[in-house]
Design a protein around this motif. Structure first.
Motif, mmCIF file in Angstrom:
data_model
loop_
_atom_site.group_PDB
_atom_site.id
_atom_site.type_symbol
_atom_site.label_atom_id
_atom_site.label_comp_id
_atom_site.label_asym_id
_atom_site.label_seq_id
_atom_site.Cartn_x
_atom_site.Cartn_y
_atom_site.Cartn_z
ATOM 1 N N PHE A 1 32.345 41.097 36.498
ATOM 2 C CA PHE A 1 31.387 41.790 35.636
ATOM 3 C C PHE A 1 32.063 42.960 34.943
ATOM 4 O O PHE A 1 31.893 43.175 33.754
ATOM 5 N N HIS A 2 32.821 43.723 35.712
ATOM 6 C CA HIS A 2 33.444 44.930 35.164
ATOM 7 C C HIS A 2 34.511 44.582 34.141
ATOM 8 O O HIS A 2 34.632 45.253 33.113
ATOM 9 N N GLY A 3 35.262 43.520 34.398
ATOM 10 C CA GLY A 3 36.382 43.178 33.528
ATOM 11 C C GLY A 3 36.016 42.360 32.299
ATOM 12 O O GLY A 3 36.785 42.312 31.343
ATOM 13 N N ALA A 4 34.861 41.713 32.328
ATOM 14 C CA ALA A 4 34.474 40.859 31.198
ATOM 15 C C ALA A 4 33.922 41.712 30.059
ATOM 16 O O ALA A 4 33.028 42.522 30.258
ATOM 17 N N THR B 1 20.076 43.207 25.369
ATOM 18 C CA THR B 1 20.431 44.517 24.806
ATOM 19 C C THR B 1 21.847 44.950 25.147
ATOM 20 O O THR B 1 22.462 45.690 24.382
ATOM 21 N N ASN B 2 22.360 44.523 26.297
ATOM 22 C CA ASN B 2 23.718 44.885 26.702
ATOM 23 C C ASN B 2 24.149 43.999 27.875
ATOM 24 O O ASN B 2 23.393 43.136 28.316
ATOM 25 N N LYS B 3 25.361 44.238 28.349
ATOM 26 C CA LYS B 3 25.904 43.430 29.453
ATOM 27 C C LYS B 3 25.066 43.605 30.719
ATOM 28 O O LYS B 3 24.845 42.640 31.462
ATOM 29 N N ASP B 4 24.584 44.818 30.971
ATOM 30 C CA ASP B 4 23.743 45.050 32.158
ATOM 31 C C ASP B 4 22.481 44.184 32.121
ATOM 32 O O ASP B 4 22.032 43.692 33.156
ATOM 33 N N ALA B 5 21.917 43.992 30.929
ATOM 34 C CA ALA B 5 20.717 43.147 30.810
ATOM 35 C C ALA B 5 21.043 41.693 31.154
ATOM 36 O O ALA B 5 20.215 40.987 31.745
ATOM 37 N N ILE B 6 22.241 41.264 30.822
ATOM 38 C CA ILE B 6 22.667 39.908 31.177
ATOM 39 C C ILE B 6 22.845 39.805 32.692
ATOM 40 O O ILE B 6 22.394 38.842 33.324
ATOM 41 N N ILE B 7 23.491 40.805 33.272
ATOM 42 C CA ILE B 7 23.664 40.832 34.731
ATOM 43 C C ILE B 7 22.299 40.810 35.415
ATOM 44 O O ILE B 7 22.078 40.058 36.372
ATOM 45 N N GLU B 8 21.374 41.616 34.889
ATOM 46 C CA GLU B 8 20.027 41.678 35.473
ATOM 47 C C GLU B 8 19.340 40.307 35.434
ATOM 48 O O GLU B 8 18.711 39.896 36.403
ATOM 49 N N ASP C 1 26.707 32.834 45.224
ATOM 50 C CA ASP C 1 27.274 33.749 46.216
ATOM 51 C C ASP C 1 28.384 34.596 45.603
ATOM 52 O O ASP C 1 28.432 35.810 45.811
ATOM 53 N N ALA C 2 29.267 33.956 44.858
ATOM 54 C CA ALA C 2 30.374 34.691 44.238
ATOM 55 C C ALA C 2 29.852 35.709 43.218
ATOM 56 O O ALA C 2 30.338 36.845 43.165
ATOM 57 N N LEU C 3 28.867 35.315 42.433
ATOM 58 C CA LEU C 3 28.309 36.247 41.450
ATOM 59 C C LEU C 3 27.618 37.422 42.126
ATOM 60 O O LEU C 3 27.721 38.560 41.656
ATOM 61 N N MET C 4 26.935 37.174 43.244
ATOM 62 C CA MET C 4 26.292 38.287 43.953
ATOM 63 C C MET C 4 27.341 39.229 44.547
ATOM 64 O O MET C 4 27.110 40.438 44.623
ATOM 65 N N MET C 5 28.501 38.707 44.930
ATOM 66 C CA MET C 5 29.589 39.590 45.378
ATOM 67 C C MET C 5 30.097 40.429 44.206
ATOM 68 O O MET C 5 30.411 41.612 44.368
ATOM 69 N N GLU C 6 30.175 39.809 43.030
ATOM 70 C CA GLU C 6 30.557 40.551 41.831
ATOM 71 C C GLU C 6 29.536 41.656 41.534
ATOM 72 O O GLU C 6 29.895 42.766 41.157
ATOM 73 N N VAL C 7 28.260 41.324 41.693
ATOM 74 C CA VAL C 7 27.206 42.320 41.473
ATOM 75 C C VAL C 7 27.394 43.484 42.448
ATOM 76 O O VAL C 7 27.305 44.653 42.054
ATOM 77 N N ALA C 8 27.655 43.165 43.710
ATOM 78 C CA ALA C 8 27.857 44.223 44.702
ATOM 79 C C ALA C 8 29.044 45.110 44.331
ATOM 80 O O ALA C 8 28.967 46.340 44.432
#
Length: 194
Positions: free
Chosen positions: A32-35, A56-63, A101-108
């Motif tokens: 997430f941080h590097g993309a 609206t932004n990358k955080d909205a996509i993550i959400e 699971d991998a994406l939730m680790m990225e979120v963490a």
């Protein structure tokens, strides 16, 4: 609602789905941080401006990704009649959706740098925890609210810990771990009088 509005809404949802699918691939590859939004746009075969029409932004996509993962996990909880397969899943490190699971680790990981993502994690955890407590309450109406919360907390630690431990070689046999996990499960869910 008119047919035209319905068609427009359907196209909008489809485009959002396409962006989320591309974002999941991009975030798995770069984190997430590097993309960057440019990388995400390239993966989605869109311009950055087109993506901003939907998010609206990358955080909205993550959400949205987190919301969808939690929706899926809550739905699975709803349709599962008990936690009978938990010991087996933990011992053999079975995963329902490796990407989730991998994406939730990225979120963490992102939550350690981004307060908005940290709030998403807290909200997602609260939602999962609440649904898990409801599920245990349905299966064990004789349990106190405090006991239910304690049981769910222990289950969460085991499940989330196992998710992290999947990254390393298993140090004990799955058969032995199964026996121990089953004993823990039996202990957690024995009657209050026992």
């Amino acid at each position: 609602m008119s047919l035209q509005t319905e068609a427009r809404d359907a196209r909008h949802r489809l485009r959002q789905d396409e962006i989320i699918t591309a974002a999941r691939r991009c975030f798995r590859q770069h984190g997430f941080h590097g993309a960057s939004m440019a990388q995400l746009a390239a993966e989605a075969d869109l311009s950055v401006g087109q993506i901003y029409r939907y998010f609206t932004n990358k955080d909205a996509i993550i959400e949205e990704i987190v919301r969808r993962i939690i929706d899926s996990r809550v739905q699975e909880m709803v349709v599962t009649s008990s936690n009978i397969h938990l010991a087996e899943m933990l011992a053999w490190r079975v995963v329902k959706n490796e990407d989730d699971d991998a994406l939730m680790m990225e979120v963490a990981a992102e939550a350690t740098r981004n307060s908005r993502v940290a709030r998403m994690m807290v909200e997602a955890d609260e939602r999962m925890f609440s649904h898990a407590c409801d599920k245990v309450s349905q299966l064990h109406p004789e349990y106190s609210a405090e006991r239910i919360r304690a049981c769910v907390e222990i289950l969460a630690v085991m499940v989330e810990g196992t998710s992290y431990r999947r990254l390393t070689p298993q140090k004990a046999s799955a058969e032995r771990l199964y026996t121990l996990y089953q004993q823990i499960n039996d202990y957690l869910f024995k009657s209050e009088e026992s």
